[in-house]
Design a protein around this motif. Structure first.
Motif, PDB file in Angstrom:
ATOM      1  N   GLU A  75       0.719  -1.363  -0.199  1.00  0.00           N
ATOM      2  CA  GLU A  75      -0.208   0.000   0.125  1.00  0.00           C
ATOM      3  C   GLU A  75       0.905   1.186   0.180  1.00  0.00           C
ATOM      4  O   GLU A  75       0.639   2.221  -0.697  1.00  0.00           O
ATOM      5  CB  GLU A  75      -0.756  -0.074   1.359  1.00  0.00           C
ATOM      6  CG  GLU A  75      -1.861   1.003   1.253  1.00  0.00           C
ATOM      7  CD  GLU A  75      -2.603   1.234   2.451  1.00  0.00           C
ATOM      8  OE1 GLU A  75      -2.820   0.453   3.272  1.00  0.00           O
ATOM      9  OE2 GLU A  75      -3.256   2.423   2.675  1.00  0.00           O
ATOM     10  N   ASN A  76       1.927   1.065   0.729  1.00  0.00           N
ATOM     11  CA  ASN A  76       2.778   2.332   0.944  1.00  0.00           C
ATOM     12  C   ASN A  76       3.502   2.413  -0.693  1.00  0.00           C
ATOM     13  O   ASN A  76       4.078   3.790  -1.023  1.00  0.00           O
ATOM     14  CB  ASN A  76       4.147   1.916   1.957  1.00  0.00           C
ATOM     15  CG  ASN A  76       3.492   2.412   3.164  1.00  0.00           C
ATOM     16  OD1 ASN A  76       2.536   3.256   3.492  1.00  0.00           O
ATOM     17  ND2 ASN A  76       4.276   1.669   4.110  1.00  0.00           N
ATOM     18  N   ILE A  77       3.683   1.564  -1.327  1.00  0.00           N
ATOM     19  CA  ILE A  77       4.339   1.773  -2.538  1.00  0.00           C
ATOM     20  C   ILE A  77       3.518   2.139  -3.826  1.00  0.00           C
ATOM     21  O   ILE A  77       3.887   3.103  -4.573  1.00  0.00           O
ATOM     22  CB  ILE A  77       4.938   0.429  -3.293  1.00  0.00           C
ATOM     23  CG1 ILE A  77       6.215   0.070  -2.096  1.00  0.00           C
ATOM     24  CG2 ILE A  77       5.354   0.279  -4.593  1.00  0.00           C
ATOM     25  CD1 ILE A  77       6.714  -1.451  -2.272  1.00  0.00           C
ATOM     26  N   LEU A  78       2.140   1.856  -3.531  1.00  0.00           N
ATOM     27  CA  LEU A  78       1.283   1.997  -4.677  1.00  0.00           C
ATOM     28  C   LEU A  78       0.857   3.705  -4.944  1.00  0.00           C
ATOM     29  O   LEU A  78       0.864   4.534  -3.916  1.00  0.00           O
ATOM     30  CB  LEU A  78      -0.189   1.611  -4.450  1.00  0.00           C
ATOM     31  CG  LEU A  78      -0.417   0.108  -4.252  1.00  0.00           C
ATOM     32  CD1 LEU A  78      -1.847  -0.258  -3.718  1.00  0.00           C
ATOM     33  CD2 LEU A  78      -0.142  -0.405  -5.624  1.00  0.00           C
ATOM     34  N   HIS A  79       0.775   3.966  -6.033  1.00  0.00           N
ATOM     35  CA  HIS A  79       0.657   5.481  -6.446  1.00  0.00           C
ATOM     36  C   HIS A  79      -0.932   5.594  -6.804  1.00  0.00           C
ATOM     37  O   HIS A  79      -1.473   4.872  -7.685  1.00  0.00           O
ATOM     38  CB  HIS A  79       1.066   5.891  -7.820  1.00  0.00           C
ATOM     39  CG  HIS A  79       2.690   5.915  -7.705  1.00  0.00           C
ATOM     40  ND1 HIS A  79       3.442   7.079  -7.598  1.00  0.00           N
ATOM     41  CD2 HIS A  79       3.593   4.938  -7.784  1.00  0.00           C
ATOM     42  CE1 HIS A  79       4.708   6.821  -7.485  1.00  0.00           C
ATOM     43  NE2 HIS A  79       4.640   5.441  -7.741  1.00  0.00           N
TER      44      HIS A  79
ATOM     45  N   ARG B 132      -4.317   7.552  -7.760  1.00  0.00           N
ATOM     46  CA  ARG B 132      -4.638   8.660  -8.435  1.00  0.00           C
ATOM     47  C   ARG B 132      -6.115   8.925  -8.659  1.00  0.00           C
ATOM     48  O   ARG B 132      -6.738   7.761  -9.079  1.00  0.00           O
ATOM     49  CB  ARG B 132      -3.949   8.747  -9.772  1.00  0.00           C
ATOM     50  CG  ARG B 132      -2.389   8.810  -9.724  1.00  0.00           C
ATOM     51  CD  ARG B 132      -1.640   8.857 -10.969  1.00  0.00           C
ATOM     52  NE  ARG B 132      -1.746  10.344 -11.515  1.00  0.00           N
ATOM     53  CZ  ARG B 132      -1.043  11.233 -11.163  1.00  0.00           C
ATOM     54  NH1 ARG B 132      -0.208  11.242 -10.142  1.00  0.00           N
ATOM     55  NH2 ARG B 132      -1.088  12.533 -11.624  1.00  0.00           N
ATOM     56  N   LYS B 133      -6.608  10.035  -8.896  1.00  0.00           N
ATOM     57  CA  LYS B 133      -8.035  10.167  -9.272  1.00  0.00           C
ATOM     58  C   LYS B 133      -8.328  10.453 -10.663  1.00  0.00           C
ATOM     59  O   LYS B 133      -7.525  11.633 -11.129  1.00  0.00           O
ATOM     60  CB  LYS B 133      -8.680  10.972  -8.271  1.00  0.00           C
ATOM     61  CG  LYS B 133      -9.017  10.575  -7.068  1.00  0.00           C
ATOM     62  CD  LYS B 133      -9.440  11.582  -5.975  1.00  0.00           C
ATOM     63  CE  LYS B 133      -9.858  11.019  -4.685  1.00  0.00           C
ATOM     64  NZ  LYS B 133      -9.938  11.945  -3.583  1.00  0.00           N
TER      65      LYS B 133
ATOM     66  N   LEU C 226       4.642   0.496 -17.904  1.00  0.00           N
ATOM     67  CA  LEU C 226       5.328   0.679 -16.659  1.00  0.00           C
ATOM     68  C   LEU C 226       4.836  -0.518 -15.684  1.00  0.00           C
ATOM     69  O   LEU C 226       5.633  -0.863 -14.922  1.00  0.00           O
ATOM     70  CB  LEU C 226       5.207   2.220 -16.134  1.00  0.00           C
ATOM     71  CG  LEU C 226       6.180   3.071 -16.099  1.00  0.00           C
ATOM     72  CD1 LEU C 226       5.994   4.170 -15.303  1.00  0.00           C
ATOM     73  CD2 LEU C 226       7.769   2.532 -16.145  1.00  0.00           C
ATOM     74  N   GLY C 227       3.525  -0.700 -15.512  1.00  0.00           N
ATOM     75  CA  GLY C 227       2.928  -1.629 -14.578  1.00  0.00           C
ATOM     76  C   GLY C 227       1.587  -1.740 -14.738  1.00  0.00           C
ATOM     77  O   GLY C 227       1.030  -1.204 -15.872  1.00  0.00           O
TER      78      GLY C 227
ATOM     79  N   TYR D 142      -2.621  -1.288 -13.054  1.00  0.00           N
ATOM     80  CA  TYR D 142      -3.582  -0.578 -12.348  1.00  0.00           C
ATOM     81  C   TYR D 142      -4.673  -1.305 -11.624  1.00  0.00           C
ATOM     82  O   TYR D 142      -5.127  -2.377 -12.397  1.00  0.00           O
ATOM     83  CB  TYR D 142      -3.922   0.608 -13.334  1.00  0.00           C
ATOM     84  CG  TYR D 142      -3.193   1.490 -14.011  1.00  0.00           C
ATOM     85  CD1 TYR D 142      -3.039   2.810 -13.138  1.00  0.00           C
ATOM     86  CD2 TYR D 142      -2.307   1.192 -15.148  1.00  0.00           C
ATOM     87  CE1 TYR D 142      -2.233   3.813 -13.826  1.00  0.00           C
ATOM     88  CE2 TYR D 142      -1.566   2.544 -15.301  1.00  0.00           C
ATOM     89  CZ  TYR D 142      -1.507   3.600 -14.788  1.00  0.00           C
ATOM     90  OH  TYR D 142      -0.475   4.519 -15.340  1.00  0.00           O
TER      91      TYR D 142
ATOM     92  N   ALA E 270      -1.749   2.452  -8.822  1.00  0.00           N
ATOM     93  CA  ALA E 270      -0.809   2.051  -9.833  1.00  0.00           C
ATOM     94  C   ALA E 270       0.440   1.165  -9.183  1.00  0.00           C
ATOM     95  O   ALA E 270       0.774   1.691  -8.038  1.00  0.00           O
ATOM     96  CB  ALA E 270      -0.208   3.171 -10.640  1.00  0.00           C
TER      97      ALA E 270
ATOM     98  N   PHE F 144       3.943  -0.453 -10.240  1.00  0.00           N
ATOM     99  CA  PHE F 144       5.029  -0.607 -11.195  1.00  0.00           C
ATOM    100  C   PHE F 144       6.068  -1.688 -11.179  1.00  0.00           C
ATOM    101  O   PHE F 144       6.300  -2.275  -9.991  1.00  0.00           O
ATOM    102  CB  PHE F 144       5.450   0.995 -11.352  1.00  0.00           C
ATOM    103  CG  PHE F 144       4.431   1.807 -12.056  1.00  0.00           C
ATOM    104  CD1 PHE F 144       3.562   1.609 -13.072  1.00  0.00           C
ATOM    105  CD2 PHE F 144       4.261   3.062 -11.274  1.00  0.00           C
ATOM    106  CE1 PHE F 144       2.311   2.451 -13.311  1.00  0.00           C
ATOM    107  CE2 PHE F 144       3.276   4.024 -11.680  1.00  0.00           C
ATOM    108  CZ  PHE F 144       2.505   3.585 -12.927  1.00  0.00           C
ATOM    109  N   ARG F 145       6.544  -1.737 -12.357  1.00  0.00           N
ATOM    110  CA  ARG F 145       7.616  -2.874 -12.590  1.00  0.00           C
ATOM    111  C   ARG F 145       8.823  -2.427 -11.726  1.00  0.00           C
ATOM    112  O   ARG F 145       9.552  -3.338 -10.847  1.00  0.00           O
ATOM    113  CB  ARG F 145       8.024  -2.827 -13.864  1.00  0.00           C
ATOM    114  CG  ARG F 145       9.113  -3.968 -14.272  1.00  0.00           C
ATOM    115  CD  ARG F 145       9.305  -4.110 -15.997  1.00  0.00           C
ATOM    116  NE  ARG F 145       9.611  -2.775 -16.327  1.00  0.00           N
ATOM    117  CZ  ARG F 145       8.971  -2.472 -17.222  1.00  0.00           C
ATOM    118  NH1 ARG F 145       7.872  -2.998 -17.770  1.00  0.00           N
ATOM    119  NH2 ARG F 145       9.147  -1.029 -17.860  1.00  0.00           N
TER     120      ARG F 145
END
Lengths: 173, 368
Positions: free
Chosen positions: A42-46, A48-49, A64-65, A67, A122, A124-125
């Motif tokens: 959860e800390n890593i995820l980006h 976005r709205k 990149l990865g 969603y 998001a 990502f790799r």
């Protein structure tokens, strides 16, 4: 440690269950991860709205990865063999897309557009590579889940192709 | 534009305020920016080590504290042991270099050249060296002034914020937080980017930080390797031949630092050794062969670096054009003296990496 300065340095990963964590623990790729591992993800995820009709990614751009849809609806579109734009899939809360880009550095094979106001997370790799280096146990779990998802989709595609050509022989698989 | 859209538009503009503030008060913010850049470079240097330790201790702050304590204890110990020797050599060398020693250097060089060249050219060589006499005073004055200016310029940037010690402490604290919370800062920055450019910005940022991190680590490790190998090479040379070269550690340090400049650096690192050899009273007469041996020693150091050290460091080659390097070194020299010459190529390399990845991103995502 009531001082915010020290709290910031020695902050704990174990926060209370958040809306994001509740959603990602349902996602196949993060299946069987412990609460601690989920908190780290959860800390890593980006997060976005997006507004309705916004493009998340376009076909033929570097992937990149993946969603994860926390809220809202997304349409995956692309061109068919007749060069017509078609809806490949309509996805909603808890669904995920673009996961192939986690292991494959080639370009996106379709375009993703929001069909309602959306909240996406998001993954990502580079973050996956980071997990694999720092916590290989967690990384391996994610990789196994990812392999399972991709193999299941491959089987599904094979089935569809056989159905279309009228040569369906499930025992061959 | 709907309210959500307007809110997003305002959110995307928020970064302009601090940027405008920074430009307006650049007199005060530039030294801070300089400190932040140094802190970023230190954090890029230490991050891989923190990542490795994090695998063992799980918590990032624990790993960061272990690495910082270990590095600063080691650096402190190293500086404590090496600094007095280096400072002694530098002070004694500075006292040794006088007009007399320069005249001695001229005389020895002339004798050496006359011994090498045919007799028909001896008169011309002698005339050239006589004309050098008149230039000597000017060169000496220029040398002293240049050293003083470059030291002042190098110091002023850091000293504007406070004393060197306080600035160093701030740089250490900033770099600690960059190592500890770098990903959070990156996420906060990425959050401000509009959705349309989000993936592209993240992609470019990842590529730039990876390339710059490996470049900075590679350069520093290569400089350290060249420094140590040069000192070892000079010790071996003195052990197997009658050549005597004092200030070995100082020469090695200069060779290591000069190596930051491609092409010119290796030669610049070798010159002090040859000059000091010529300046020092040798037990045997000065021979051209001895200079060749010194050059071979430095050549071997470069060879060892290219064959063994560089492939191990695996620093990404950025391939600057030789002409660009020369222009950068000259420009750096005219802006900030020898310090500018030293940092011109690394700065140019960093700018090139940023532009290369930016153009790649814009092209790949269809904006160019």
């Amino acid at each position: 440690m009531s001082d915010p300065f020290w709290q910031n340095i020695f902050k704990s990963d174990r926060n209370s269950d958040s809306h994001i964590r509740l959603t990602i623990q349902q996602v196949q790729i993060f299946k069987d991860l412990s609460k601690r591992e989920l908190a780290a993800i959860e800390n890593i995820l980006h997060t976005r709205k997006y507004l309705k009709g916004e493009t998340i990614f376009r076909e033929n751009t570097p992937g990149l990865g993946m969603y994860i849809i926390l809220k809202g609806e997304v349409s995956i579109i692309g061109l068919n063999s007749e060069n017509e734009q078609v809806d490949f899939a309509r996805l909603s809360d808890g669904d995920f897309f673009g996961e192939v880009s986690l292991i494959d550095e080639s370009v996106r094979s379709a375009t993703a557009i929001t069909t309602s106001e959306c909240e996406l997370a998001a993954f990502f790799r580079d973050d996956l590579m980071d997990i694999l280096t720092k916590t290989p146990k967690t990384g391996n779990k994610i990789l196994m889940n990812l392999a399972f998802v991709i193999s299941r989709r491959l089987k599904h595609t094979n089935d569809q192709l056989r159905h279309q050509s009228g040569e369906y022989h499930p025992e061959v698989l | 534009m709907n309210p959500t859209g307007f809110a997003k538009w305002v959110q995307n503009l928020v970064w302009i305020l601090p940027l405008g503030f920074m430009i307006w008060f650049r007199e005060y913010t530039l030294p801070l920016l300089f400190m932040l850049i140094i802190a970023l470079l230190i954090s890029a240097l230490l991050k891989p080590l923190v990542n490795i330790i994090e695998m063992l201790v799980v918590k990032r702050w624990g790993s960061a504290i272990i690495v910082y304590v270990a590095v600063f204890v080691l650096a402190g110990w190293g500086i404590n042991r090496l600094w007095p020797v280096l400072a002694d050599q530098a002070v004694s060398f500075k006292e040794y270099i006088t007009m007399d020693t320069l005249a001695q250097l001229k005389l020895k060089s002339e004798t050496l050249l006359i011994g090498l060249l045919p007799q028909s050219l001896h008169v011309q060589v002698h005339e050239i060296f006589i004309s050098l006499d008149t230039m000597m005073n000017d060169i000496w004055g220029l040398l002293v002034a240049n050293i003083q200016t470059s030291l002042t310029q190098a110091g002023s940037l850091v000293l504007t914020v406070g004393s060197l010690l306080i600035s160093t402490l701030f740089i250490i604290v900033f770099s600690f937080f960059f190592v500890l919370e770098g990903n959070r800062y990156k996420k906060a920055f990425i959050r401000m980017i509009p959705n349309a450019y989000f993936e592209m910005t993240l992609h470019i940022l990842e590529k730039v930080t990876t390339s710059l991190g490996s470049y900075v680590r590679g350069q520093l490790l290569a400089a350290m390797a060249i420094g140590v190998l040069s000192i070892l090479g000079l010790f071996i040379l003195q052990a197997v031949t009658p050549i005597y070269i004092p200030y070995t550690i100082l020469i090695g340090t200069i060779a290591g630092v000069a190596n930051l400049i491609p092409f010119v650096g290796p030669v610049m690192g070798m010159i002090p050794a040859v000059v000091i050899y010529l300046l020092t009273d040798q037990t045997v007469p000065i021979e051209f062969m001895h200079i060749v041996l010194i050059i071979i020693t430095f050549g071997c150091v470069q060879l060892l670096d290219n064959i063994l050290v560089s492939p191990m460091i695996m620093s990404e080659s950025v391939g600057l054009h030789p002409l660009a390097i020369i222009l950068a070194v000259l420009l750096g020299g005219s802006i900030a003296g020898p310090v500018g010459m030293l940092f011109a190529v690394p700065i140019l390399t960093m700018v090139k990496v940023i532009f290369k990845e930016l153009i790649w991103g814009l092209k790949s995502y269809g904006y160019m």
